[in-house]
Design a protein around this motif. Structure first.
Motif, PDB file in Angstrom:
ATOM      1  N   VAL A 237       0.818  -1.078   0.079  1.00  0.00           N
ATOM      2  CA  VAL A 237      -0.062   0.010  -0.056  1.00  0.00           C
ATOM      3  C   VAL A 237       0.875   1.211  -0.023  1.00  0.00           C
ATOM      4  O   VAL A 237       1.524   1.347   0.892  1.00  0.00           O
ATOM      5  CB  VAL A 237      -0.957   0.029   1.288  1.00  0.00           C
ATOM      6  N   SER A 238       0.914   1.940  -1.103  1.00  0.00           N
ATOM      7  CA  SER A 238       1.706   3.227  -1.087  1.00  0.00           C
ATOM      8  C   SER A 238       0.857   4.156  -1.784  1.00  0.00           C
ATOM      9  O   SER A 238      -0.025   4.131  -2.429  1.00  0.00           O
ATOM     10  CB  SER A 238       2.999   3.034  -2.101  1.00  0.00           C
ATOM     11  N   CYS A 239       1.346   5.562  -1.171  1.00  0.00           N
ATOM     12  CA  CYS A 239       0.402   6.999  -1.729  1.00  0.00           C
ATOM     13  C   CYS A 239       0.866   7.157  -2.911  1.00  0.00           C
ATOM     14  O   CYS A 239       2.216   6.991  -3.149  1.00  0.00           O
ATOM     15  CB  CYS A 239       0.872   7.969  -0.604  1.00  0.00           C
ATOM     16  N   PRO A 240       0.385   7.857  -3.764  1.00  0.00           N
ATOM     17  CA  PRO A 240       0.722   8.275  -4.896  1.00  0.00           C
ATOM     18  C   PRO A 240       1.483   9.531  -5.261  1.00  0.00           C
ATOM     19  O   PRO A 240       1.860   9.802  -6.187  1.00  0.00           O
ATOM     20  CB  PRO A 240      -0.605   8.667  -5.875  1.00  0.00           C
TER      21      PRO A 240
ATOM     22  N   ARG B 121       0.564  -7.252   4.202  1.00  0.00           N
ATOM     23  CA  ARG B 121       0.234  -5.977   3.986  1.00  0.00           C
ATOM     24  C   ARG B 121       1.372  -4.952   4.585  1.00  0.00           C
ATOM     25  O   ARG B 121       1.526  -4.811   5.695  1.00  0.00           O
ATOM     26  CB  ARG B 121      -1.138  -5.381   4.386  1.00  0.00           C
ATOM     27  N   VAL B 122       1.954  -4.060   3.392  1.00  0.00           N
ATOM     28  CA  VAL B 122       2.936  -3.588   3.900  1.00  0.00           C
ATOM     29  C   VAL B 122       2.878  -1.854   3.057  1.00  0.00           C
ATOM     30  O   VAL B 122       2.433  -1.915   2.176  1.00  0.00           O
ATOM     31  CB  VAL B 122       4.484  -3.875   3.128  1.00  0.00           C
ATOM     32  N   ALA B 123       2.386  -0.968   4.235  1.00  0.00           N
ATOM     33  CA  ALA B 123       2.291   0.406   3.856  1.00  0.00           C
ATOM     34  C   ALA B 123       3.619   1.361   3.761  1.00  0.00           C
ATOM     35  O   ALA B 123       4.426   1.382   4.679  1.00  0.00           O
ATOM     36  CB  ALA B 123       1.387   0.851   4.671  1.00  0.00           C
ATOM     37  N   VAL B 124       3.853   1.978   2.564  1.00  0.00           N
ATOM     38  CA  VAL B 124       4.775   2.848   2.467  1.00  0.00           C
ATOM     39  C   VAL B 124       4.016   4.198   2.060  1.00  0.00           C
ATOM     40  O   VAL B 124       3.642   4.332   0.938  1.00  0.00           O
ATOM     41  CB  VAL B 124       5.738   2.336   1.126  1.00  0.00           C
ATOM     42  N   MET B 125       4.198   5.061   3.177  1.00  0.00           N
ATOM     43  CA  MET B 125       3.581   6.363   3.099  1.00  0.00           C
ATOM     44  C   MET B 125       4.400   7.510   3.387  1.00  0.00           C
ATOM     45  O   MET B 125       5.531   7.285   3.744  1.00  0.00           O
ATOM     46  CB  MET B 125       2.724   6.551   4.165  1.00  0.00           C
TER      47      MET B 125
END
Length: 385
Positions: free
Chosen positions: A278-281, A309-313
């Motif tokens: 999951v990463s922000c645009p 689930r891996v979040a890169v924000m």
């Protein structure tokens, strides 16, 4: 207060109940009924080149392909079928056009199923009785594959073009010929290159029979365009419970078709999810290079086969919330990143160490999941913003 985004290994409730279809067996893969939606592809090699074909089938199998189709336009291809069918790790379907004699060759070769296109097989209707008898004796199902580009001339004259009604009438007419001989081990496809026509065709077909349906947008195009068209068409139908097996047709290596097909099923909750980034645009709020960060994390975790689930924000607006709700995440800013594991901040690291730290923690969590017996899935990437 955080919002629960749901754990990646908890399959969401389907959007609609699956259409009730009869079930057939393609080798050891059930298609239809209550069986999971299967993903298939087609080799691009000359089938007569046995080694190259088996190599590509092995690559497809490793990518998650469950059923593979091989083209049989010549006698040399037909002669290769016994070895290919025997040595393939997944069921092999023979794709037959023009010559009905290759249908019998494929059945004799031990293929798991045969795909026929009635619109371009000479005197096909005259051979249905013989085909039904041979297929029934061998326990080999038949896919009636109707294509817009090769529709029966009689129906083209009747409808003027490949309308949904024409495609459906062609398929059901051929089914009726098999049914006259007591053969119902059939699945159907009614493919078109226009997603709207394709969707309407399958909707009509689903209402008029209980045969399992093979979904496909034919000649979907290059990877980007074909992925969009297939995702739109498959998403619309699968969300309505229509579809039992899918083939994404791309002008790209066959393994790419499998990746897209698996991702479509995962996105609709029809298959267990695997690795999800999951990463922000990125936007004006971002304080780090999110693009590069997400790409490096994705590359570093390639091949991971657990539902993680891996979040890169990249900012303080959505970052902490997304990172907190993931199994593992980072909320970046001001040259550093807060590393979250299961909702808790475990450390803060310099920006230069974010990727390395995420990969190390992901590997550690994955090992724990495997020790706990968590099933693997296919990798996926989503964008949050």
């Amino acid at each position: 207060m955080s919002v629960d985004l749901g754990m990646p290994n908890a399959r969401p409730r389907p959007l609609a109940e699956r259409r009730k279809s009869r079930q057939i067996m393609v080798g050891n893969v059930p298609v239809g009924g209550d069986a999971p939606v299967s993903v298939q592809s087609m080799t691009t090699t000359l089938t007569s080149d046995i080694n190259s074909t088996l190599q590509q089938i092995a690559e497809l199998t490793a990518s998650g392909c469950q059923i593979v189709r091989v083209a049989v336009p010549s006698a040399d291809d037909a002669e290769a079928l016994p070895i290919i069918a025997k040595k393939s790790q997944i069921p092999v379907i023979a794709d037959i056009h023009f010559q009905p004699k290759y249908v019998f060759a494929a059945i004799d070769a031990g293929c798991a199923a045969v795909r026929v296109n009635p619109g371009n097989i000479r005197k096909f209707d005259d051979k249905v009785g013989e085909i039904a008898k041979a297929a029934s004796a061998a326990g080999v199902p038949i896919r009636i594959g109707v294509n817009a580009g090769s529709l029966d001339k009689r129906l083209l004259e009747k409808y003027g073009r490949a309308t949904p009604e024409a495609l459906v009438e062609s398929a059901l007419w051929e089914c009726s010929l098999f049914e006259e001989h007591g053969f119902r081990d059939i699945k159907i496809s009614v493919k078109h290159n226009d997603p709207v026509v394709m969707i309407n065709s399958y909707r009509q077909l689903a209402q008029q029979c209980d045969y399992p349906l093979h979904l496909g947008v034919t000649e979907a195009g290059p990877a980007f365009q074909g992925t969009i068209k297939s995702s739109v068409a498959f998403g619309a139908l699968l969300a309505e419970g229509i579809g039992d097996t899918i083939r994404v047709s791309l002008s790209a290596p066959p393994a790419e078709e499998i990746k897209v097909g698996n991702q479509i099923l995962e996105s609709l909750g029809l298959r267990e999810r695997g690795l999800e980034i999951v990463s922000c645009p990125s936007c004006g709020r971002a304080q780090v290079d999110v693009y590069t960060l997400a790409e490096e994390v994705t590359a570093g975790l390639e091949g991971m086969d657990v539902p993680l689930r891996v979040a890169v924000m990249g900012c303080v607006v959505n970052g902490p919330g997304e990172a907190r709700e993931a199994d593992l995440g980072v909320a970046s800013g001001n040259g550093k990143g807060q590393i979250f594991v299961k909702g808790e901040v475990i450390k803060t690291v310099p920006e230069s160490q974010i990727v390395e730290t995420l990969i190390e923690e992901a590997m550690r969590i994955a090992e724990g999941m495997k020790d706990d017996g968590v099933e693997s899935g296919e990798p996926s990437v989503s964008i949050a913003g």
